[in-house]
Write a protein that holds these residues in place. Structure first.
Motif, short mmCIF file in Angstrom:
data_model
loop_
_atom_site.label_atom_id
_atom_site.label_comp_id
_atom_site.label_asym_id
_atom_site.label_seq_id
_atom_site.Cartn_x
_atom_site.Cartn_y
_atom_site.Cartn_z
N TYR A 44 0.84 -1.20 0.00
CA TYR A 44 0.00 0.00 0.00
C TYR A 44 0.87 1.25 0.00
N ALA A 45 1.88 1.26 0.87
CA ALA A 45 2.77 2.43 0.97
C ALA A 45 3.53 2.66 -0.33
N LYS A 52 3.61 12.80 1.03
CA LYS A 52 2.56 13.70 1.54
C LYS A 52 1.87 12.94 2.66
N GLY A 53 2.43 13.03 3.87
CA GLY A 53 2.01 12.22 4.99
C GLY A 53 0.54 12.31 5.33
N GLU A 54 -0.02 13.52 5.34
CA GLU A 54 -1.42 13.68 5.73
C GLU A 54 -2.35 13.07 4.69
N ALA A 55 -2.05 13.25 3.42
CA ALA A 55 -2.87 12.64 2.37
C ALA A 55 -2.75 11.12 2.43
N PHE A 56 -1.55 10.62 2.71
CA PHE A 56 -1.35 9.18 2.84
C PHE A 56 -2.23 8.62 3.95
N GLU A 58 -4.95 9.94 5.27
CA GLU A 58 -6.36 10.06 4.90
C GLU A 58 -6.78 8.94 3.95
N GLY A 59 -5.93 8.60 3.01
CA GLY A 59 -6.22 7.50 2.10
C GLY A 59 -6.27 6.16 2.81
N LEU A 60 -5.37 5.99 3.76
CA LEU A 60 -5.32 4.73 4.51
C LEU A 60 -6.53 4.56 5.42
N MET A 61 -7.14 5.67 5.83
CA MET A 61 -8.33 5.59 6.70
C MET A 61 -9.43 4.76 6.06
N ALA A 62 -9.56 4.88 4.76
CA ALA A 62 -10.60 4.12 4.05
C ALA A 62 -10.26 2.63 4.00
N GLU A 63 -9.00 2.29 4.19
CA GLU A 63 -8.55 0.90 4.08
C GLU A 63 -8.43 0.20 5.43
N ASP A 64 -7.80 0.87 6.41
CA ASP A 64 -7.52 0.21 7.69
C ASP A 64 -7.36 1.25 8.79
N LYS A 65 -8.43 1.47 9.53
CA LYS A 65 -8.42 2.48 10.60
C LYS A 65 -7.46 2.12 11.72
#
Length: 132
Positions: A44-45, A52-56, A58-65
């Motif tokens: 994923y990474a 862009k840490g914050e965007a990364f 935010e995107g990961l939130m949809a995958e694995d909280k």
């Protein structure tokens, strides 16, 4: 010069880098405790813009909280541990590098050989057998 703007941009770069380091650390931990999840996070990474840490995040939130919360916790820990030493280390490293660059520039301007190359040449001369 705009010191506040530079400070804000520098803080953003450091924040992104600490996010990257947190993800790397978690991938390493997961490779030992949950290899399948570690492989997933590594993939994923590598497919996302982790610079862009914050965007990364935010995107990961949809995958694995759960991973997001872990990254946030590790990133916060790294920030608290690392930032204590950063100002002094950065000033020291820049001062040392500047001294070295100025020395090299002065040597080039004056045409004199560097002290390190002179020292290594004299060591090489000492190691050569005498032909007397």
């Amino acid at each position: 010069m705009y010191p506040k703007k530079i400070a804000n941009e520098t803080a953003e770069v450091i924040q992104n880098y600490l996010t990257y380091q947190a993800v790397r650390l978690i991938i390493d931990q997961l490779s030992e405790t949950n290899p399948k999840k570690g492989i997933w996070l590594r993939q994923y990474a590598s497919s996302q813009n982790i610079q862009k840490g914050e965007a990364f995040i935010e995107g990961l939130m949809a995958e694995d909280k759960e991973l997001v919360l872990r990254i946030l916790k590790v990133r916060e820990y790294l920030a608290s541990e690392v930032m204590e030493f950063m100002p002094q280390m950065v000033r020291h490293n820049i001062n040392q590098a500047n001294v070295e660059h100025r020395r090299q520039l002065l040597e080039r301007l004056t045409g004199s050989p560097s002290m390190s190359s002179t020292a290594s040449e004299s060591e090489n001369d000492d190691s050569k057998p005498n032909s007397d």
